[in-house]
Design a protein around this motif. Sequence first.
Motif, PDB file in Angstrom:
ATOM      1  N   THR A   1     -18.694   6.049 -10.409  1.00 44.29           N
ATOM      2  CA  THR A   1     -17.597   5.725 -11.317  1.00 44.29           C
ATOM      3  C   THR A   1     -17.251   4.241 -11.220  1.00 44.29           C
ATOM      4  N   ARG A   2     -16.408   3.777 -12.130  1.00 46.10           N
ATOM      5  CA  ARG A   2     -16.000   2.375 -12.132  1.00 46.10           C
ATOM      6  C   ARG A   2     -15.139   2.019 -10.925  1.00 46.10           C
ATOM      7  N   LEU A   3     -14.582   3.018 -10.260  1.00 46.57           N
ATOM      8  CA  LEU A   3     -13.735   2.750  -9.095  1.00 46.57           C
ATOM      9  C   LEU A   3     -14.498   2.072  -7.973  1.00 46.57           C
ATOM     10  N   VAL A   4     -15.813   2.244  -7.949  1.00 44.96           N
ATOM     11  CA  VAL A   4     -16.594   1.716  -6.824  1.00 44.96           C
ATOM     12  C   VAL A   4     -17.480   0.546  -7.240  1.00 44.96           C
TER      13      VAL A   4
ATOM     14  N   LEU B   1      -0.778  -4.303  -5.614  1.00 47.64           N
ATOM     15  CA  LEU B   1      -0.445  -2.926  -5.267  1.00 47.64           C
ATOM     16  C   LEU B   1      -1.730  -2.143  -5.050  1.00 47.64           C
ATOM     17  N   VAL B   2      -1.809  -1.446  -3.918  1.00 47.30           N
ATOM     18  CA  VAL B   2      -2.929  -0.565  -3.609  1.00 47.30           C
ATOM     19  C   VAL B   2      -2.371   0.851  -3.577  1.00 47.30           C
ATOM     20  N   CYS B   3      -2.787   1.704  -4.501  1.00 48.74           N
ATOM     21  CA  CYS B   3      -2.198   3.035  -4.554  1.00 48.74           C
ATOM     22  C   CYS B   3      -3.117   4.011  -5.272  1.00 48.74           C
ATOM     23  N   SER B   4      -2.715   5.282  -5.255  1.00 52.26           N
ATOM     24  CA  SER B   4      -3.494   6.340  -5.894  1.00 52.26           C
ATOM     25  C   SER B   4      -2.945   6.719  -7.267  1.00 52.26           C
ATOM     26  N   TYR B   5      -1.623   6.753  -7.388  1.00 55.55           N
ATOM     27  CA  TYR B   5      -1.000   7.230  -8.627  1.00 55.55           C
ATOM     28  C   TYR B   5       0.030   6.217  -9.119  1.00 55.55           C
ATOM     29  N   PRO B   6      -0.429   5.142  -9.781  1.00 54.57           N
ATOM     30  CA  PRO B   6       0.541   4.153 -10.258  1.00 54.57           C
ATOM     31  C   PRO B   6       1.391   4.662 -11.415  1.00 54.57           C
ATOM     32  N   ARG B   7       0.858   5.612 -12.171  1.00 58.01           N
ATOM     33  CA  ARG B   7       1.590   6.116 -13.339  1.00 58.01           C
ATOM     34  C   ARG B   7       2.042   7.549 -13.079  1.00 58.01           C
ATOM     35  N   ILE B   8       3.322   7.692 -12.853  1.00 53.58           N
ATOM     36  CA  ILE B   8       3.962   8.998 -12.741  1.00 53.58           C
ATOM     37  C   ILE B   8       5.189   8.960 -13.646  1.00 53.58           C
ATOM     38  N   PRO B   9       5.798  10.099 -13.961  1.00 58.44           N
ATOM     39  CA  PRO B   9       7.005  10.065 -14.791  1.00 58.44           C
ATOM     40  C   PRO B   9       8.059   9.116 -14.206  1.00 58.44           C
ATOM     41  N   GLY B  10       8.481   8.169 -15.005  1.00 62.45           N
ATOM     42  CA  GLY B  10       9.504   7.232 -14.558  1.00 62.45           C
ATOM     43  C   GLY B  10       8.978   5.948 -13.957  1.00 62.45           C
TER      44      GLY B  10
ATOM     45  N   VAL C   1       0.864  -1.179   0.000  1.00 63.22           N
ATOM     46  CA  VAL C   1       0.000   0.000   0.000  1.00 63.22           C
ATOM     47  C   VAL C   1       0.900   1.227   0.000  1.00 63.22           C
ATOM     48  N   ALA C   2       0.758   2.071  -1.013  1.00 60.51           N
ATOM     49  CA  ALA C   2       1.601   3.257  -1.137  1.00 60.51           C
ATOM     50  C   ALA C   2       0.857   4.303  -1.950  1.00 60.51           C
ATOM     51  N   ASN C   3       1.336   5.530  -1.899  1.00 62.97           N
ATOM     52  CA  ASN C   3       0.685   6.572  -2.682  1.00 62.97           C
ATOM     53  C   ASN C   3       0.889   6.362  -4.175  1.00 62.97           C
ATOM     54  N   ASN C   4       2.059   5.873  -4.550  1.00 58.89           N
ATOM     55  CA  ASN C   4       2.371   5.671  -5.967  1.00 58.89           C
ATOM     56  C   ASN C   4       3.149   4.371  -6.142  1.00 58.89           C
ATOM     57  N   ALA C   5       3.557   4.098  -7.361  1.00 59.93           N
ATOM     58  CA  ALA C   5       4.204   2.818  -7.667  1.00 59.93           C
ATOM     59  C   ALA C   5       5.711   2.936  -7.824  1.00 59.93           C
TER      60      ALA C   5
ATOM     61  N   GLY D   1       0.537  -8.627 -16.804  1.00 62.53           N
ATOM     62  CA  GLY D   1      -0.359  -9.383 -15.938  1.00 62.53           C
ATOM     63  C   GLY D   1       0.310  -9.968 -14.721  1.00 62.53           C
ATOM     64  N   ARG D   2       1.454  -9.407 -14.328  1.00 58.66           N
ATOM     65  CA  ARG D   2       2.204  -9.940 -13.190  1.00 58.66           C
ATOM     66  C   ARG D   2       1.983  -9.143 -11.915  1.00 58.66           C
ATOM     67  N   LEU D   3       1.087  -8.168 -11.955  1.00 60.38           N
ATOM     68  CA  LEU D   3       0.839  -7.324 -10.790  1.00 60.38           C
ATOM     69  C   LEU D   3      -0.625  -6.930 -10.748  1.00 60.38           C
ATOM     70  N   GLU D   4      -1.290  -7.205  -9.616  1.00 59.76           N
ATOM     71  CA  GLU D   4      -2.668  -6.765  -9.416  1.00 59.76           C
ATOM     72  C   GLU D   4      -2.657  -5.316  -8.929  1.00 59.76           C
ATOM     73  N   LEU D   5      -3.697  -4.576  -9.290  1.00 58.91           N
ATOM     74  CA  LEU D   5      -3.775  -3.170  -8.912  1.00 58.91           C
ATOM     75  C   LEU D   5      -5.146  -2.852  -8.344  1.00 58.91           C
ATOM     76  N   GLU D   6      -5.159  -2.207  -7.171  1.00 57.42           N
ATOM     77  CA  GLU D   6      -6.364  -1.589  -6.634  1.00 57.42           C
ATOM     78  C   GLU D   6      -6.127  -0.087  -6.616  1.00 57.42           C
ATOM     79  N   LEU D   7      -6.879   0.638  -7.422  1.00 54.30           N
ATOM     80  CA  LEU D   7      -6.717   2.079  -7.535  1.00 54.30           C
ATOM     81  C   LEU D   7      -7.652   2.759  -6.534  1.00 54.30           C
ATOM     82  N   VAL D   8      -7.090   3.612  -5.676  1.00 54.79           N
ATOM     83  CA  VAL D   8      -7.852   4.269  -4.625  1.00 54.79           C
ATOM     84  C   VAL D   8      -7.598   5.770  -4.697  1.00 54.79           C
ATOM     85  N   PRO D   9      -8.650   6.606  -4.729  1.00 53.58           N
ATOM     86  CA  PRO D   9      -8.431   8.053  -4.700  1.00 53.58           C
ATOM     87  C   PRO D   9      -7.573   8.450  -3.496  1.00 53.58           C
ATOM     88  N   GLN D  10      -6.729   9.448  -3.688  1.00 56.08           N
ATOM     89  CA  GLN D  10      -5.721   9.767  -2.680  1.00 56.08           C
ATOM     90  C   GLN D  10      -6.324  10.099  -1.309  1.00 56.08           C
TER      91      GLN D  10
END
Length: 226
Positions: free
Chosen positions: A128-131, A74-83, A51-55, A94-103
């Motif tokens: 939204t689809r998040l819920v 991975l449970v996070c808010s911003y998986p895609r940031i520069p880098g 669980v982290a803010n980003n990836a 398909g080697r990593l599951e993701l749960e996207l959670v608003p910050q």
Amino acid sequence: MIDKFVPSVATALAGVKDGATILVGGFGAVGQPDLLIEGLIEQGAGDLTVVANNAGYGRVGLARLLAAGRVRRLVCSYPRIPGSVIFEDLYRAGRLELELVPQGTLAERLRAAGAGIPAFFTPTGAGTRLVDGKETRRIGTRDYVLEHALHGDVALIEAWQADRWGNLTYRGSSRNFNPVMATAAELTIAQVYHAAPLGALDPEAIVTPGIYVDRIVHHPAGALHA
């Protein structure tokens, strides 16, 4: 005598098990406990939920843990940031599951865990689809989503100063997710830049009381190893 400082990173991470949920402090690189993350890679625990803010970014810290293949989810808010190339490669493969959670929801789920609140309603994400699959309720004129507290087995956090009782202070924006994560885990491990004598910390500046902290690694600024 209570003294929560431990002699090594390996000692601090002793007992972390495969399949554990790990809360990792930081906001991007700021406040991220890189020393403890490196130690976790060496320690060898796998099949982790992080669980982290980003990836993470680049190939250091959290990104290096992902690259090592130790993280299943991975449970996070911003998986895609520069880098964030490691995350993108793993997710596409398909080697990593993701749960996207608003910050804000992520922060509140962690705070709720530390405060003993099992769940709460929030308007964030409603419609939204998040819920998808979550309970929703109409309260007044708005739709609200039921979100559950987010507990961790282990929290890895960074702080500026600590005394031997585990009282922590933070510096600037490195405070971010670290205090709420400290309260939300069964085992909280802190890396700190400065060790303060007992009684030297201003009580008004202590953000995380020592009751929430179990182990401390002293990592002087600029040092490569504790």
